[in-house]
Design an enzyme around this catalytic site. Structure first.
Site, PDB file in Angstrom:
ATOM      1  CG  LEU A 218     -47.066 -25.749 -13.717  1.00  0.00           C
ATOM      2  CD1 LEU A 218     -46.532 -25.685 -15.149  1.00  0.00           C
ATOM      3  CD2 LEU A 218     -48.310 -26.609 -13.678  1.00  0.00           C
TER       4      LEU A 218
ATOM      5  CG  HIS B  97     -47.978 -38.230  -9.584  1.00  0.00           C
ATOM      6  ND1 HIS B  97     -49.299 -37.935  -9.857  1.00  0.00           N
ATOM      7  CD2 HIS B  97     -47.933 -38.617  -8.281  1.00  0.00           C
ATOM      8  CE1 HIS B  97     -50.020 -38.158  -8.767  1.00  0.00           C
ATOM      9  NE2 HIS B  97     -49.219 -38.576  -7.806  1.00  0.00           N
TER      10      HIS B  97
END
Length: 336
Positions: free
Chosen positions: A126, A230
């Protein structure tokens, strides 16, 4: 401006997908920014849509989000992962040491290499162009995968997992890799990630430490990022949790990013979606739905206003055109 819609990736999308991969900043194993590593992935995905598989056999169904003729995002469903080389993760286990003489009981965490998710399905890849953020397109990229799974249940293994990119510092610091992976793979993270993308997981099985590792032996900076996504992956991580995925202590062996999983029937978008027949006309409601139609190479997803009346959903001509449907066709819809 036309409606944005999801569709299977095509060979002629390669240059645009590569441009997106280069915008990602690296660390996305399934969306490498190297042309030679990315091209076979796009090719295999096209072949997967064309193969008409009868069961999950390692196919990769990469889709793109197209708007006004431009590819602005990607996401994918992996029918079953690790069938050739295994799918390796660390599981964070707890161990207890006790001494009666010292009257001490000490709990410690262990990183244990596992193949617990080998053969499971995966959602991933994604990525949304930074230029397109803020319009709900990331949500389309995420949820479209679940509608694809719902429409192709026999082709997708159960459960479904998702790996998130691990945390990086503002200057690219990767404390987990630097304190562990680098010592055993003897290369920079980007080189190891690219090799994994282009060569498969066998290199991990060959070089990964074969014994559990005490977390206490790692530097504090590495301990602090275990299971931490992240910063740019945090919205996607939160969307997965809202869909019913759960973090159960599994992390990526390279960057310690979290792995989450869910049974197919527990995924919210799938559970709340339903089959409707199309009626084309003007909707008298402002309620928006995510709607999918087609199978494999004809699969499409669009977000549009609609009116549901019993087993019928009324959608606009523009939405029907984007989906490739006509009145009377069946679609799957879920409230946005």
């Amino acid at each position: 401006m036309s409606l944005a819609f999801m569709r299977p990736v095509r060979r002629d999308d390669f240059d645009q997908v590569l441009a997106l991969a280069k915008q990602s900043g690296g660390g996305m194993t399934n969306l490498p920014s190297d042309a030679e590593a990315l091209r076979p992935r796009v090719e295999f995905s096209v072949e997967s849509f064309e193969a008409n598989a009868e069961r999950p056999s390692g196919e990769v169904y990469m889709m793109v989000l197209e708007k006004d003729g431009k590819v602005i995002g990607t996401s994918a469903v992996f029918s079953a992962v690790g069938l050739d080389y295994g799918f390796v993760n660390y599981r964070i286990n707890k161990t207890v040491h006790a001494s009666k003489q010292l009257k001490k009981r000490i709990e410690r965490r262990l990183l244990v290499p596992t193949h617990d998710f080998t053969g499971c399905a995966e959602v991933g890849t994604l990525f949304l162009s930074p230029d397109a953020r803020g319009g709900g397109y990331g949500k389309i990229l995420s949820k479209a995968r679940y509608l694809f799974i719902a429409q192709h249940r026999k082709l997708i293994a159960d459960p479904v997992c998702a790996e998130m990119r691990g945390w990086r510092g503002p200057n690219g610091e990767q404390p987990f890799w630097d304190s562990l992976g680098r010592l055993f793979f003897d290369m920079e993270f980007e080189d190891a990630d690219l090799a994994n993308s282009s060569m498969g997981n066998q290199m991990i099985a060959d070089l990964l430490p074969r014994h559990p590792i005490y977390v206490a032996l790692l530097p504090k900076a590495a301990r602090d990022v275990l299971g931490k996504p992240h910063d740019s992956a945090l919205p996607a991580f939160n969307m997965l949790l809202s869909e019913g995925f759960a973090f159960r202590g599994y992390i990526d062996v390279f960057d310690a990013g979290p792995l989450v999983d869910a049974r197919i029937d527990d995924i919210k978008t799938i559970r709340e979606s339903s089959i409707k027949k199309v009626s084309i006309g003007k909707s008298d409601s402002e309620t928006q739905y995510l709607i999918s139609a087609g199978r494999l190479s004809t699969f499409r997803v669009v977000r549009s206003e609609g009116t549901i009346d019993g087993d019928t959903i009324t959608i606009s001509e523009e939405a029907a055109r984007a989906l490739g449907t006509k009145s009377g066709d069946e679609v799957r819809a879920v409230k946005w």
